[in-house]
Design an enzyme around this catalytic site. Structure first.
Site, short mmCIF file in Angstrom:
data_model
loop_
_atom_site.label_atom_id
_atom_site.label_comp_id
_atom_site.label_asym_id
_atom_site.label_seq_id
_atom_site.Cartn_x
_atom_site.Cartn_y
_atom_site.Cartn_z
N CYS A 46 0.88 -1.16 0.00
CA CYS A 46 0.00 0.00 0.00
C CYS A 46 0.92 1.22 0.00
O CYS A 46 2.01 1.16 -0.58
CB CYS A 46 -0.97 -0.03 1.17
SG CYS A 46 -0.21 -0.29 2.79
N GLU A 47 0.52 2.31 0.62
CA GLU A 47 1.39 3.50 0.58
C GLU A 47 2.68 3.27 1.35
O GLU A 47 3.77 3.56 0.85
CB GLU A 47 0.65 4.71 1.13
CG GLU A 47 1.45 6.00 1.01
CD GLU A 47 0.67 7.23 1.44
OE1 GLU A 47 1.22 8.35 1.33
OE2 GLU A 47 -0.49 7.09 1.89
#
Length: 247
Positions: free
Chosen positions: A172-173
């Protein structure tokens, strides 16, 4: 299936990562994975892969070095206990998951493990507006659990060549929450479809540092070549909506 991973378990190629002796991906295992590998040996594996990416030696030399990694007998076994993990791992937040560095993902993307991998899937668990603002080339955007079930479990993507592997790399981020949670979700659903310990996807990894770290180290492997954070001020409404759908 209720205890799929061990207790809860980034970046890159500049400082050499320090590896821990791992724990099996599942607590309740019929085969005891070997856990006596040395930290120095594991660091050497990671440094070797990142050196391959940076220096681009001859193809035959690359394959020889990777084969030497596979010959080491100090790696843990993948989820179905059939063989050791292929990719060198680094220390991560959740000890029950296997983390790889941005340099290792870059090596996968550029084909340095192609003799051993039939299919490699990068699963981007960020919200669509983040993905559209910049993502790893070839990554699939699966932000919700139903997306993972539809893409990966409705018609499982498994190697046709039994001698080769299929791997999945989640992120994800920052690879702190959404990526690891989705990785655990897939393992749980996969377990429920099989007689233990068989799996469609026995070899799962987390990209340490997430897209943010990968973008800063390897922007040429991203498209568009940009990074849009989750909390971008122009996408507050989208963030609120997707967070609601994720609950």
């Amino acid at each position: 299936c209720q205890q799929l991973f061990c207790s809860p378990s980034g970046p890159g190629s500049v400082p050499s990562p320090v590896l821990k002796q791992g724990q099996p991906l599942d607590r309740d295992t019929p085969v005891k994975a070997k856990q006596q590998g040395t930290v120095a040996g594991s660091c050497d594996q990671e440094a070797l892969v990142e050196l391959v990416v940076l220096l681009e030696p001859s193809r035959s030399a690359q394959l020889e070095e990777i084969e030497n990694l596979l010959a080491k007998d100090d790696q843990e076994l993948i989820g179905d206990f059939s063989m050791p993990h292929l990719l060198p791992v680094v220390e991560g937040k959740d000890l029950g998951l296997k983390y790889i560095s941005p340099g290792t993902l870059a090596a996968v993307l550029t084909g340095h493990f192609s003799n051993f991998i039939e299919s490699s899937i990068v699963v981007d668990c960020r919200y669509p507006y983040e993905y559209e603002g910049g993502h790893v080339k070839g990554a699939v955007n699966l932000p919700l659990q139903r997306d993972v079930e539809k893409f990966l479990l409705k018609q499982p993507i498994v190697p046709l060549d039994a001698s080769k592997r299929g791997i999945i790399i989640f992120h994800c981020e920052f690879s702190v929450e959404r990526g690891p949670k989705m990785c655990k979700f897939l393992r749980g659903r996969d377990r429920s479809c099989h007689e233990y310990p068989q799996l469609h996807y026995p070899e799962l990894y987390i990209l340490k540092g997430g897209y943010r770290e990968f973008f800063f180290q390897f922007p040429s492997h991203c498209e568009p070549r940009d990074y849009r954070p989750m909390e971008h001020p122009a996408f507050k409404e989208e963030l609120r909506r997707f967070r609601g759908q994720s609950r």
